[in-house]
Scaffold this active site. Sequence first.
Site, PDB file in Angstrom:
ATOM      1  N   TYR A  70       0.813  -1.222   0.000  1.00 29.98           N
ATOM      2  CA  TYR A  70       0.000   0.000   0.000  1.00 29.98           C
ATOM      3  C   TYR A  70       0.843   1.266   0.000  1.00 29.98           C
ATOM      4  O   TYR A  70       0.452   2.283  -0.566  1.00 29.98           O
ATOM      5  CB  TYR A  70      -1.010  -0.025   1.155  1.00 29.98           C
ATOM      6  CG  TYR A  70      -2.195  -0.880   0.780  1.00 29.98           C
ATOM      7  CD1 TYR A  70      -3.212  -0.352  -0.027  1.00 29.98           C
ATOM      8  CD2 TYR A  70      -2.269  -2.210   1.143  1.00 29.98           C
ATOM      9  CE1 TYR A  70      -4.276  -1.133  -0.425  1.00 29.98           C
ATOM     10  CE2 TYR A  70      -3.334  -3.004   0.750  1.00 29.98           C
ATOM     11  CZ  TYR A  70      -4.328  -2.462  -0.038  1.00 29.98           C
ATOM     12  OH  TYR A  70      -5.374  -3.238  -0.449  1.00 29.98           O
ATOM     13  N   ARG A  73       1.536   1.869  -3.533  1.00 32.67           N
ATOM     14  CA  ARG A  73       0.359   2.388  -4.247  1.00 32.67           C
ATOM     15  C   ARG A  73       0.058   3.838  -3.873  1.00 32.67           C
ATOM     16  O   ARG A  73      -0.337   4.644  -4.723  1.00 32.67           O
ATOM     17  CB  ARG A  73      -0.853   1.491  -3.965  1.00 32.67           C
ATOM     18  CG  ARG A  73      -0.682   0.117  -4.585  1.00 32.67           C
ATOM     19  CD  ARG A  73      -1.928  -0.701  -4.452  1.00 32.67           C
ATOM     20  NE  ARG A  73      -3.073  -0.039  -5.086  1.00 32.67           N
ATOM     21  CZ  ARG A  73      -4.332  -0.473  -4.956  1.00 32.67           C
ATOM     22  NH1 ARG A  73      -4.601  -1.529  -4.240  1.00 32.67           N
ATOM     23  NH2 ARG A  73      -5.319   0.159  -5.564  1.00 32.67           N
ATOM     24  N   HIS A 124     -15.187   2.945  -1.897  1.00 27.42           N
ATOM     25  CA  HIS A 124     -14.200   1.960  -1.449  1.00 27.42           C
ATOM     26  C   HIS A 124     -13.111   2.566  -0.569  1.00 27.42           C
ATOM     27  O   HIS A 124     -12.046   1.984  -0.403  1.00 27.42           O
ATOM     28  CB  HIS A 124     -13.581   1.247  -2.663  1.00 27.42           C
ATOM     29  CG  HIS A 124     -14.564   0.420  -3.424  1.00 27.42           C
ATOM     30  ND1 HIS A 124     -14.305  -0.114  -4.665  1.00 27.42           N
ATOM     31  CD2 HIS A 124     -15.825   0.023  -3.110  1.00 27.42           C
ATOM     32  CE1 HIS A 124     -15.371  -0.792  -5.080  1.00 27.42           C
ATOM     33  NE2 HIS A 124     -16.296  -0.717  -4.159  1.00 27.42           N
ATOM     34  N   CYS A 132      -7.543   2.781  12.254  1.00 29.52           N
ATOM     35  CA  CYS A 132      -7.102   1.809  13.252  1.00 29.52           C
ATOM     36  C   CYS A 132      -7.582   0.403  12.893  1.00 29.52           C
ATOM     37  O   CYS A 132      -8.774   0.198  12.656  1.00 29.52           O
ATOM     38  CB  CYS A 132      -7.629   2.222  14.618  1.00 29.52           C
ATOM     39  SG  CYS A 132      -7.117   1.083  15.920  1.00 29.52           S
ATOM     40  N   CYS A 136     -10.926   1.134  16.784  1.00 30.14           N
ATOM     41  CA  CYS A 136     -11.268   2.023  17.901  1.00 30.14           C
ATOM     42  C   CYS A 136     -11.977   3.267  17.375  1.00 30.14           C
ATOM     43  O   CYS A 136     -12.466   4.079  18.143  1.00 30.14           O
ATOM     44  CB  CYS A 136     -10.010   2.424  18.677  1.00 30.14           C
ATOM     45  SG  CYS A 136      -8.998   3.667  17.856  1.00 30.14           S
ATOM     46  N   CYS A 185      -1.760   3.316  15.969  1.00 33.64           N
ATOM     47  CA  CYS A 185      -2.892   4.195  16.263  1.00 33.64           C
ATOM     48  C   CYS A 185      -2.559   5.115  17.437  1.00 33.64           C
ATOM     49  O   CYS A 185      -2.269   4.638  18.540  1.00 33.64           O
ATOM     50  CB  CYS A 185      -4.131   3.361  16.584  1.00 33.64           C
ATOM     51  SG  CYS A 185      -5.543   4.381  17.035  1.00 33.64           S
ATOM     52  N   CYS A 188      -5.894   4.641  20.437  1.00 34.30           N
ATOM     53  CA  CYS A 188      -5.960   3.532  21.411  1.00 34.30           C
ATOM     54  C   CYS A 188      -4.567   3.039  21.792  1.00 34.30           C
ATOM     55  O   CYS A 188      -4.417   2.315  22.767  1.00 34.30           O
ATOM     56  CB  CYS A 188      -6.803   2.387  20.855  1.00 34.30           C
ATOM     57  SG  CYS A 188      -6.072   1.546  19.430  1.00 34.30           S
TER      58      CYS A 188
HETATM   59 ZN   LIG Z   1      -6.982   2.653  17.627  1.00 31.76          ZN
END
Ligand SMILES: [Zn+2]
Length: 296
Positions: A70, A73, A124, A132, A136, A185, A188
């Site tokens: 990714y 991309r 999409h 996350c 979360c 993340c 969280c």
């Molecule tokens: Zn999170």
Amino acid sequence: MMAAKTSIDEFKNLLNSSNRILALCGAGLSAASGLPTFRGAGGLWRNYDPTSLATPKAFQRDPVLVWFFYAWRRHLALKAKPNRGHYALAELAKKKDNFLCLTQNVDGLSPRAGHPESKLRLLHGSLLDNKCFNECGYIDRNNLSDPVCPALAPAAEDYPSHQTLPLLDPNVPVPSVKTEDIPHCPNCKTGLLRPGVVWFTESLDGEMLSEVNDWVDQERIDIMLVVGTAASVYPAAGYTFKARDKGAIVVVVNPDADSSRGLTPRDFFFQGDASEILPQLFEGVIGKMDEYGNIL
Ligand SMILES: [Zn+2]
């Protein structure tokens, strides 16, 4: 079978007198921006079938590998430029109050062409959103960092065209990166961040879909534009069916002659690239456009 109409002038008259317009765009819209689609023709990334990397399971198994795919991309999407097709749709959205554009593309080119956010739905998701993996609720939208983090820099290198990016060479091992060094993340603190695209086995955002359905059901639809995707394949087929039910004339823009299948004599078919055809079709409403997508 009677063929659909192909007259640009006739379409321009229709557009002038139309209020509610629904558009659905697919990979063909971004073709002129030079982005690979990974559909058909057995395109591989290293030795992987790209669809095998686009699942929550694949991310769970090997988040570093999936992130490299990714990150590469994202790099291509950020290097690409919106084309005249994106700009034409963005301008039409500014001129027509009741225009809703749904896109299946995750490349972020429609937002970068200035398409008003309230008139665009990314069915999409987007390569440029990070969310996350633990769900979360954290999402970082339109993150333009390239590379997305220092550890993934090998996915964002530019090589002269006669050389291959080492990351793309299956004989060169994937750079060794620790899971700790890929994005985490900040909310969280325990989850990894993942690309904000809809993966195989995942469903589209339910809230977005019900909002789109409400818009479709509200009142009569004058035009349903289908750009660079097959009108006979879901989800385009579903929206085309509903829009017809609300009175819409279906207008297909696609280089592939097969994509006119199912059109009736009251519909339109324009065979060719969206970046060339859309500015012509919308000219009466948005004005003349130069080769870079600026309105003259
Ligand atoms: Zn999170």
